[in-house]
Every structure is written in structure tokens, then in C-alpha cells.
Motif scaffolding. Structure first.
Motif, PDB file in Angstrom:
ATOM      1  N   PHE A  35       0.817  -1.199   0.000  1.00 27.13           N
ATOM      2  CA  PHE A  35       0.000   0.000   0.000  1.00 27.13           C
ATOM      3  C   PHE A  35       0.854   1.253   0.000  1.00 27.13           C
ATOM      4  O   PHE A  35       2.000   1.224   0.426  1.00 27.13           O
ATOM      5  N   PRO A  36       0.261   2.345  -0.493  1.00 29.71           N
ATOM      6  CA  PRO A  36       1.019   3.592  -0.566  1.00 29.71           C
ATOM      7  C   PRO A  36       1.523   4.028   0.816  1.00 29.71           C
ATOM      8  O   PRO A  36       2.550   4.678   0.923  1.00 29.71           O
ATOM      9  N   GLN A  78       0.311  -2.831  -9.667  1.00 25.94           N
ATOM     10  CA  GLN A  78      -0.833  -2.704  -8.789  1.00 25.94           C
ATOM     11  C   GLN A  78      -1.484  -1.361  -9.047  1.00 25.94           C
ATOM     12  O   GLN A  78      -0.795  -0.350  -9.148  1.00 25.94           O
ATOM     13  N   LEU A  79      -2.805  -1.361  -9.202  1.00 29.07           N
ATOM     14  CA  LEU A  79      -3.509  -0.104  -9.416  1.00 29.07           C
ATOM     15  C   LEU A  79      -4.186   0.303  -8.109  1.00 29.07           C
ATOM     16  O   LEU A  79      -4.714  -0.540  -7.385  1.00 29.07           O
ATOM     17  N   PHE A  80      -4.175   1.587  -7.831  1.00 29.89           N
ATOM     18  CA  PHE A  80      -4.844   2.089  -6.642  1.00 29.89           C
ATOM     19  C   PHE A  80      -5.989   2.983  -7.045  1.00 29.89           C
ATOM     20  O   PHE A  80      -5.934   3.636  -8.077  1.00 29.89           O
ATOM     21  N   GLY A  81      -7.014   3.021  -6.235  1.00 28.98           N
ATOM     22  CA  GLY A  81      -8.124   3.907  -6.529  1.00 28.98           C
ATOM     23  C   GLY A  81      -9.213   3.744  -5.523  1.00 28.98           C
ATOM     24  O   GLY A  81      -8.962   3.402  -4.366  1.00 28.98           O
ATOM     25  N   GLN A  82     -10.429   3.970  -5.996  1.00 25.56           N
ATOM     26  CA  GLN A  82     -11.558   3.918  -5.107  1.00 25.56           C
ATOM     27  C   GLN A  82     -12.629   3.039  -5.728  1.00 25.56           C
ATOM     28  O   GLN A  82     -12.947   3.179  -6.906  1.00 25.56           O
ATOM     29  N   CYS A  83     -13.190   2.140  -4.942  1.00 22.45           N
ATOM     30  CA  CYS A  83     -14.270   1.296  -5.455  1.00 22.45           C
ATOM     31  C   CYS A  83     -15.590   2.063  -5.365  1.00 22.45           C
ATOM     32  O   CYS A  83     -15.661   3.109  -4.716  1.00 22.45           O
ATOM     33  N   ARG A 118      10.532   3.437  -2.729  1.00 19.87           N
ATOM     34  CA  ARG A 118      10.624   2.158  -2.041  1.00 19.87           C
ATOM     35  C   ARG A 118      10.319   1.065  -3.056  1.00 19.87           C
ATOM     36  O   ARG A 118       9.273   1.112  -3.722  1.00 19.87           O
ATOM     37  N   LEU A 119      11.216   0.116  -3.203  1.00 19.00           N
ATOM     38  CA  LEU A 119      11.011  -0.969  -4.163  1.00 19.00           C
ATOM     39  C   LEU A 119      10.809  -2.278  -3.413  1.00 19.00           C
ATOM     40  O   LEU A 119      11.354  -2.470  -2.324  1.00 19.00           O
ATOM     41  N   HIS A 120      10.018  -3.149  -4.024  1.00 16.80           N
ATOM     42  CA  HIS A 120       9.728  -4.434  -3.394  1.00 16.80           C
ATOM     43  C   HIS A 120      10.326  -5.542  -4.225  1.00 16.80           C
ATOM     44  O   HIS A 120      10.213  -5.535  -5.444  1.00 16.80           O
ATOM     45  N   PHE A 121      10.928  -6.522  -3.578  1.00 11.88           N
ATOM     46  CA  PHE A 121      11.545  -7.620  -4.300  1.00 11.88           C
ATOM     47  C   PHE A 121      10.716  -8.877  -4.234  1.00 11.88           C
ATOM     48  O   PHE A 121       9.927  -9.056  -3.302  1.00 11.88           O
ATOM     49  N   PRO A 122      10.895  -9.750  -5.224  1.00 10.11           N
ATOM     50  CA  PRO A 122      10.110 -10.981  -5.270  1.00 10.11           C
ATOM     51  C   PRO A 122      10.299 -11.834  -4.005  1.00 10.11           C
ATOM     52  O   PRO A 122       9.394 -12.557  -3.609  1.00 10.11           O
ATOM     53  N   ASP A 123      11.456 -11.732  -3.376  1.00 11.83           N
ATOM     54  CA  ASP A 123      11.689 -12.528  -2.176  1.00 11.83           C
ATOM     55  C   ASP A 123      11.024 -11.940  -0.929  1.00 11.83           C
ATOM     56  O   ASP A 123      11.219 -12.443   0.172  1.00 11.83           O
ATOM     57  N   GLY A 124      10.265 -10.881  -1.091  1.00 13.38           N
ATOM     58  CA  GLY A 124       9.556 -10.301   0.033  1.00 13.38           C
ATOM     59  C   GLY A 124      10.273  -9.121   0.674  1.00 13.38           C
ATOM     60  O   GLY A 124       9.662  -8.357   1.414  1.00 13.38           O
ATOM     61  N   GLY A 125      11.550  -8.973   0.373  1.00 11.52           N
ATOM     62  CA  GLY A 125      12.295  -7.855   0.936  1.00 11.52           C
ATOM     63  C   GLY A 125      11.967  -6.540   0.240  1.00 11.52           C
ATOM     64  O   GLY A 125      11.239  -6.512  -0.750  1.00 11.52           O
ATOM     65  N   HIS A 126      12.516  -5.466   0.749  1.00 12.18           N
ATOM     66  CA  HIS A 126      12.338  -4.193   0.072  1.00 12.18           C
ATOM     67  C   HIS A 126      13.581  -3.339   0.253  1.00 12.18           C
ATOM     68  O   HIS A 126      14.432  -3.622   1.082  1.00 12.18           O
ATOM     69  N   GLY A 127      13.665  -2.301  -0.555  1.00  6.57           N
ATOM     70  CA  GLY A 127      14.814  -1.413  -0.474  1.00  6.57           C
ATOM     71  C   GLY A 127      14.417  -0.039  -0.972  1.00  6.57           C
ATOM     72  O   GLY A 127      13.282   0.169  -1.420  1.00  6.57           O
ATOM     73  N   TYR A 128      15.348   0.882  -0.900  1.00  5.65           N
ATOM     74  CA  TYR A 128      15.098   2.238  -1.358  1.00  5.65           C
ATOM     75  C   TYR A 128      16.076   2.603  -2.450  1.00  5.65           C
ATOM     76  O   TYR A 128      17.230   2.184  -2.420  1.00  5.65           O
ATOM     77  N   ALA A 129      15.593   3.386  -3.408  1.00  7.82           N
ATOM     78  CA  ALA A 129      16.462   3.819  -4.494  1.00  7.82           C
ATOM     79  C   ALA A 129      16.202   5.292  -4.799  1.00  7.82           C
ATOM     80  O   ALA A 129      15.084   5.785  -4.632  1.00  7.82           O
ATOM     81  N   PHE A 130      17.236   5.949  -5.235  1.00  5.00           N
ATOM     82  CA  PHE A 130      17.103   7.315  -5.709  1.00  5.00           C
ATOM     83  C   PHE A 130      16.230   7.309  -6.960  1.00  5.00           C
ATOM     84  O   PHE A 130      16.340   6.409  -7.787  1.00  5.00           O
ATOM     85  N   SER A 131      15.363   8.281  -7.094  1.00  4.30           N
ATOM     86  CA  SER A 131      14.480   8.345  -8.251  1.00  4.30           C
ATOM     87  C   SER A 131      14.462   9.757  -8.803  1.00  4.30           C
ATOM     88  O   SER A 131      14.400  10.719  -8.037  1.00  4.30           O
ATOM     89  N   ARG A 132      14.497   9.853 -10.129  1.00  2.00           N
ATOM     90  CA  ARG A 132      14.623  11.179 -10.711  1.00  2.00           C
ATOM     91  C   ARG A 132      13.353  12.010 -10.598  1.00  2.00           C
ATOM     92  O   ARG A 132      13.357  13.193 -10.881  1.00  2.00           O
ATOM     93  N   HIS A 154      -0.844   4.143  -9.567  1.00  2.00           N
ATOM     94  CA  HIS A 154      -0.413   2.784  -9.833  1.00  2.00           C
ATOM     95  C   HIS A 154       1.045   2.606  -9.455  1.00  2.00           C
ATOM     96  O   HIS A 154       1.785   3.570  -9.282  1.00  2.00           O
ATOM     97  N   PHE A 155       1.408   1.381  -9.336  1.00  2.00           N
ATOM     98  CA  PHE A 155       2.779   1.026  -8.972  1.00  2.00           C
ATOM     99  C   PHE A 155       3.230  -0.048  -9.940  1.00  2.00           C
ATOM    100  O   PHE A 155       2.540  -1.048 -10.133  1.00  2.00           O
ATOM    101  N   ILE A 156       4.352   0.190 -10.621  1.00  2.00           N
ATOM    102  CA  ILE A 156       4.894  -0.804 -11.543  1.00  2.00           C
ATOM    103  C   ILE A 156       6.359  -0.996 -11.239  1.00  2.00           C
ATOM    104  O   ILE A 156       7.069  -0.027 -10.962  1.00  2.00           O
ATOM    105  N   GLN A 157       6.781  -2.214 -11.319  1.00  2.00           N
ATOM    106  CA  GLN A 157       8.204  -2.492 -11.199  1.00  2.00           C
ATOM    107  C   GLN A 157       8.534  -3.658 -12.111  1.00  2.00           C
ATOM    108  O   GLN A 157       7.808  -4.656 -12.131  1.00  2.00           O
TER     109      GLN A 157
END
Lengths: 148, 148
Positions: free
Chosen positions: A81-82, A136-141, B78-92, B133-136
Motif C-alpha cells: 500500500f502507498p 498494482q492499481l490504486f483507486g476507489q471502489c 521504495r522498491l519491493h523484491f520478489p523474495d519479500g524484501g524491500h529497499g530504497y532507491a534514488f528516483s529522478r 499505480h505502482f509498476i516495477q
DNA sequence: ACTCTAATTGAAAAACATTCTCATTTGACA
DNA sequence: TGTCAAATGAGAATGTTTTTCAATTAGAGT
């Protein structure tokens, strides 16, 4: 096994477990039952509570172990979640993307996969080979939109 | 402020902080420096170590607080990895998607946004209004492909 | 440069989340 | 039904994040 929650999702889970040589335990079916009937994304604690309500007792470790297994099987998805939190939701299969209502955390299937339409020219230009993706898409139902 | 890491990213961060009435502290600039120079996604612990190496001391709580702020500002993702972990990255910037190498956790920009091409007919059919939305993308970068 | 003040920090404690261990129980198959 | 490896629950151990608070610091105005 003692209890049977007798619905399509549970027998689907049962099949997947058998394929992998894993046992269809009461606890595992209860996790599926709780997730599927809720129709939304639940925290580990909420799943634990739901399973306890169903079975009387349930170890938290078992909930974690079960969620890991079902995530591997593709039957349960971990959603982010965000606000930084995360939850688990029943998923009809490995390659389904989901829309999450930011108000009620309800989860809806999103059948198209925009990433599949994509050509990876810009990725390949950077020498990157794309192998998987997460959307993952976020929004409102509609229910939450009415209330607001 | 005592130290100045004197690069474009740090002055960009400085501007964003000033806009929000937040202070450009040594620690905050060090977090940006560590993330940006690494070119990959780092765990909170790795960022903490990097900042300590730069400044001598650094409280872990400050790292968490700083990452929250920069995530809000859109400068850190904040990025999420397939193994369940997460990390942070600089983003433009706020609307950039990223490709993550599953081997080295290197982070690469992915300029197209496939979700923007999408019409939300199937979402709207379900009464759902998509707002974000969130895409990775996951895969392998060229360096890791060579080694393997 | 010097002072003032609110924002920020570090350190430790507290809160929260996840994994591990191991004795006991249970599901699957004969 | 009996057997046995797999799975479970309880609680300890470990790991992660947040909170608290006294001390420090950035930034605005002299």
C-alpha cells in the motif's frame, strides 16, 4: 483433515497443494477461506484472527508459513500500500493484476496486462532483460466513492 | 549545515526540502548522496552504514525519518523484491518506473509508462476509479548476465 | 558573525513483525 | 486403523520500525 469449507477455491487450493506434495491441512484451507470470503486484502493479524474465529486456535507462525506457501503457488498475492503497509489477498492465478481500493482495501481483478503489450526497446537499450513485473492499481471502489 | 556533497542531486534535494519548509541537514544530504552514488537499491541497513561511513555517526531513526520524507517528496522510491524484501532507491522524479536487477539490485529507469496507455474500461465496468499505480520490472542487467 | 528558536538529531527503550525451535499432533497412504 | 513424515502451536529469539526526550543544529533575523 477435520473441516471442509466446501467451496471451489478450497478444492482448487487442495489440488495445488497435492501437486506439490503438500498436505491440505485444516489451517491452510482456513486461510484460503478467510481470504477468499473477505474479498479484500488482509493483514497477517487479520488473517490470524479470522482463522482463530474459524478453528478456535491457530499459531501465528502457521499463518506466516501458509501465506508463504500460497504465495509460491500463486494463489495468494502480497500487495503493497502507498502508506508502506502490506497485506495478502486471494488471487485467481499467477498472472493477475489487482486494483486495490485505498479506502476499504477491497481487491478487484484487473484482467489486462499493459506490460505484455510493451516492447522492451528502452529496456534493451540499457542492456536489461525483463523477466517479470509487478503492477498494482490504486483507486476507489464504487461503494467507497458513494460514502465519500 | 556542515558538509556539502556538491552534486546536482543534492542541490535538487535541497530545493525540494526548502519548498516544504524542511531543513537541509547533513544527514539528509548524506542519504541522498549514498543512494545516488550507489546506483542501486539499498536496504535501510546499507543506507545507515553508508551514512555512518560518511559522517562517523548516524542514528538509525534518522535514516527512517529521512527516507519517509524523501519518499513523500518523490525523490526516493521504495522498491519491493520478489523474495519479500524491500529497499530504497534514488528516483529522478515522482512518475518514473524502475527496472530492478534481481541479482545485483541495480536500478534502471524505465521511461515509458504502460499504464498511461491503458483505458480503464474494465476497471470502470467494476465501478472502480483508478487514481494511481505502482509498476516495477524485474530482470537481469547486462553485467549480471555476463557473469552468469 | 551572533543570537534565537523551532526543527532535527542520536541513543535507548518500546512496540511491532517475523522466524525459529521443538515437543506434539495430524493428514495421506497403505 | 496404523504408520510416519509433514505440519502445527507455543513461546523464545530475532529482526524491524517507531517513539521518546534531552541535546544539537540549520536558518532567519539581527
Amino acid at each position: 483433515m477435520i473441516k471442509d469449507f466446501e467451496c471451489v477455491q478450497e478444492s482448487y487450493a487442495r489440488d495445488l497443494l497435492r501437486e506439490k506434495g503438500l498436505k491440505s491441512t485444516t489451517q491452510r484451507l482456513a486461510v484460503i477461506h478467510v481470504l477468499h470470503t473477505s474479498g479484500k486484502s488482509l493483514s497477517v493479524g487479520e488473517i490470524h484472527d479470522g482463522v482463530k474465529k474459524l478453528l478456535g486456535v491457530a499459531g501465528l507462525a502457521t499463518i506466516y508459513r501458509t501465506l508463504d506457501i500460497f504465495e509460491d503457488l500463486g494463489i495468494v498475492k502480497r500487495l503493497h500500500f502507498p502508506d508502506g503497509g502490506h497485506g495478502y489477498a486471494f488471487s485467481r492465478g499467477r498472472h493477475f493484476h489487482h486494483m486495490v481500493c485505498v479506502d476499504c482495501r477491497g481487491v478487484f481483478d484487473f484482467p489486462e496486462c499493459p506490460v505484455e503489450w510493451l516492447d522492451y526497446a528502452s529496456a534493451e537499450k540499457q542492456g536489461f532483460r525483463v523477466k517479470d513485473h509487478f503492477i498494482q492499481l490504486f483507486g476507489q471502489c464504487d461503494k467507497c466513492a458513494e460514502v465519500a
